[in-house]
Design a protein around this motif. Structure first.
Motif, short mmCIF file in Angstrom:
data_model
loop_
_atom_site.label_atom_id
_atom_site.label_comp_id
_atom_site.label_asym_id
_atom_site.label_seq_id
_atom_site.Cartn_x
_atom_site.Cartn_y
_atom_site.Cartn_z
N THR A 114 -73.82 -54.76 -79.78
CA THR A 114 -73.33 -55.28 -78.50
C THR A 114 -74.48 -55.37 -77.69
O THR A 114 -75.54 -54.92 -77.91
N GLU B 271 -70.73 -55.99 -74.65
CA GLU B 271 -69.94 -56.99 -75.33
C GLU B 271 -70.51 -57.23 -76.87
O GLU B 271 -71.66 -57.34 -76.84
N THR C 98 -69.61 -57.56 -65.05
CA THR C 98 -68.42 -57.85 -65.95
C THR C 98 -67.13 -57.61 -65.12
O THR C 98 -66.05 -58.38 -65.27
N LEU D 95 -70.48 -64.55 -71.22
CA LEU D 95 -69.37 -64.92 -70.45
C LEU D 95 -69.24 -66.30 -70.07
O LEU D 95 -70.33 -67.03 -69.77
#
Length: 544
Positions: free
Chosen positions: A115, A119, A506, A539
């Protein structure tokens, strides 16, 4: 133009300005001198391994480099032998690092095993450009081992001695080299850096490497009452002032034949500034109340976290004194610019506390399946924290963590420390709304101004009026764009996109459903910088 009778600003002085690895290396430099992508251990089940490093030499040659729990070896800088990661929870299948222009692409063995910023890396991998590498990219394996992907200086002959400083980052190695170059010269040195960056440690290193065998005397000018500072520094004769019952030696004569370190020199009173200037120009001092000068042989090292140039403009500091103090200038990097050193520094301070408590065995557990003493999530927080108090703050956090977790097999965050490491933004003041800007491609620049004339409410109003576009806000205020960032950093109620934690970014991304404009309004940071941070986390903003 300076006002009539004002001190003329000093001429440029030799300055050792320590920059990041990416900024210090020109594009197209030879491979032998270019910074090398590297992995530094930030957290590991065996905590004593924190700080070990793997240099990804193959990437500079255009080759792929693989990493698994069994190979290759991580080594401590300066040591020939090392060990693989060896964590039984980590996949045997390798993680792959491939060249990607001036950056690096990271491809996981299978989704979810590795990760980045909380994420999972997608199966197609993720590319990190030179800016991300200069800041450092955290990779977490199986929730137990954390490495920082960053740029490291190319190893070469004649590596500088540690000088009692923990870390191997490019800024720190550059600082060590500059200390070695100037230490044996009898020139005054001015050390600049934010609070808590270790200015006295640098002064001690200069003294220990100098040709002088005399004493090292440290004085904090900010801690001496201004009415007593002259007598404390230069000494006094009996009867020089009320209550003076005997002659006083003073710090200058106490440091005779050695080094006098003056911390917070920007706090010196006008009287002390004049007397300091005389000592530096003539090598003589007048004790308070004396009629005859006293010769002195002292190497002067001064330090400050103040903007002395701004103080000169305001008439609070003498330009000739700055010129004399800065025979050679050293600039200390803040901790946020040397993130690969945060893990080793934390281990250094934590080990001291554990040894005092008799619990150093936590650093080398016998069970490889036991939970790590330094949890991966906590290690990530430590590295991402902006550390406004720098090394001093990190040392205090390490002490607090170790003592509050005393008797436990691993560290735990209490509520107060969790709040400190999160650094929530204080509510911003509510200034009167600024007039809406005219719908022109670029606003007209106001008359040129000094950044010191811009207060926080005016700065905030301009940023909000221009939707946090730094360039347009600078034009509106009539100051340089670079000054905007300086003002933001000095303001307790404002921040940069780089100061935002991964958790806050996030959370805001999902709350705003990926709408970048809405995120800018909530977080109040530059849209361009926020877009870059969001993309680094993998993202995808709405509409891109």
């Amino acid at each position: 133009m300076p006002r009539p009778g004002a001190d003329v600003p000093p001429a440029p002085v030799p300055t050792a300005d320590v920059s990041t690895a990416a900024e210090s290396m020109p594009r197209g430099a030879p491979a032998s001198t270019r910074p090398i992508p590297a992995l530094t251990l930030v957290a590991h089940p065996t905590a004593t391994r924190i700080g070990e490093r793997l240099l990804l030499h193959g990437l500079l040659a255009g080759r792929e480099v693989t990493l698994s729990r069994n190979a290759p070896d991580f080594t401590r800088p300066g040591e020939p032998l090392g060990l693989p990661l060896g964590d039984p929870f980590m996949s045997r299948k390798p993680l792959r690092f491939t060249p990607a222009g001036e950056g690096v692409r990271v491809l996981p063995p299978e989704e979810g095993r590795c990760t980045c910023a909380g994420e999972p890396l997608p199966a197609s991998g993720r590319e990190f450009g030179p800016e991300a590498l200069a800041r450092g990219v955290l990779l977490e394996f199986s929730g137990r081992t954390v490495v920082l992907l960053h740029l490291a200086p190319a190893p070469g002959p004649g590596a500088p001695a540690s000088l009692g400083m923990v870390g191997e980052s490019a800024p720190l190695q550059a600082l060590r080299r500059h200390i070695e170059r100037v230490a044996d010269l009898d020139v005054p040195v001015l050390i600049r850096g934010e609070t808590g960056t270790g200015k006295e440690l640098v002064a001690q290193a200069l003294h220990s490497r100098s040709r002088r065998g005399g004493p090292f005397v440290s004085v904090n000018l900010g801690a001496i009452p201004k009415e007593l500072a002259a007598a404390e520094l230069f000494g006094s004769v009996r009867g020089a002032f009320t209550g003076s019952q005997r002659d006083r030696e003073g710090f200058f004569r106490a440091a005779q034949g050695g080094t006098l370190f003056l911390d917070e020199v920007g706090e010196a009173s006008p009287e002390v500034q004049v007397m300091l200037l005389r000592v530096l120009e003539t090598g003589e001092l007048y004790p308070v109340g004396a009629s005859r000068p006293v010769a002195t042989d002292v190497r002067l090292v001064a330090a400050t976290d103040a903007d002395l140039e701004a103080q000169i403009e305001e008439g609070r500091f003498r330009a000739p004194l700055l010129h004399r103090l800065a025979g050679y200038e050293l600039r200390l990097p803040p901790l946020r610019e040397r993130r690969e050193d945060i893990g080793p520094l934390f281990l250094h301070f934590a080990r001291q506390e554990l040894e005092a408590l008799g619990e150093a065995h936590h650093l080398t557990p016998s069970d490889p399946y036991a939970p790590p003493w330094l949890p991966a999530a906590l290690a990530v927080r430590l590295v991402l924290h902006p550390w406004p108090g720098n090394i001093r703050q990190l040392r205090n956090v390490a002490r607090q963590l170790v003592i509050s977790s005393r008797g436990q097999p691993f560290l735990e965050l209490d509520a107060r420390l969790a709040q400190e490491l999160r650094l929530p933004l204080a509510p911003a003041p509510k200034p009167a709304p600024a007039p809406a800007p005219e719908a022109t491609p670029e606003p007209e620049a106001a008359a040129r101004r000094k950044s010191t004339e811009v207060g926080e409410p005016e700065l905030l109003a301009a940023l909000r009026a221009h939707d946090w576009d730094v360039k347009r806000a600078a034009l509106h205020l009539g100051i340089a764009r670079s000054s905007i960032y300086d003002l933001i950093e000095r303001s307790p109620s404002l921040r940069l996109a780089g100061d935002l934690s991964v958790e806050e970014l996030t959370r805001c991304f999902h709350a705003c459903e990926g709408n970048l404009d809405e995120m800018v309004k909530r977080l109040e940071v530059s849209r361009r910088a926020l877009n870059r941070r969001v993309k680094e986390l993998g993202l995808v903003p709405k509409g891109t």
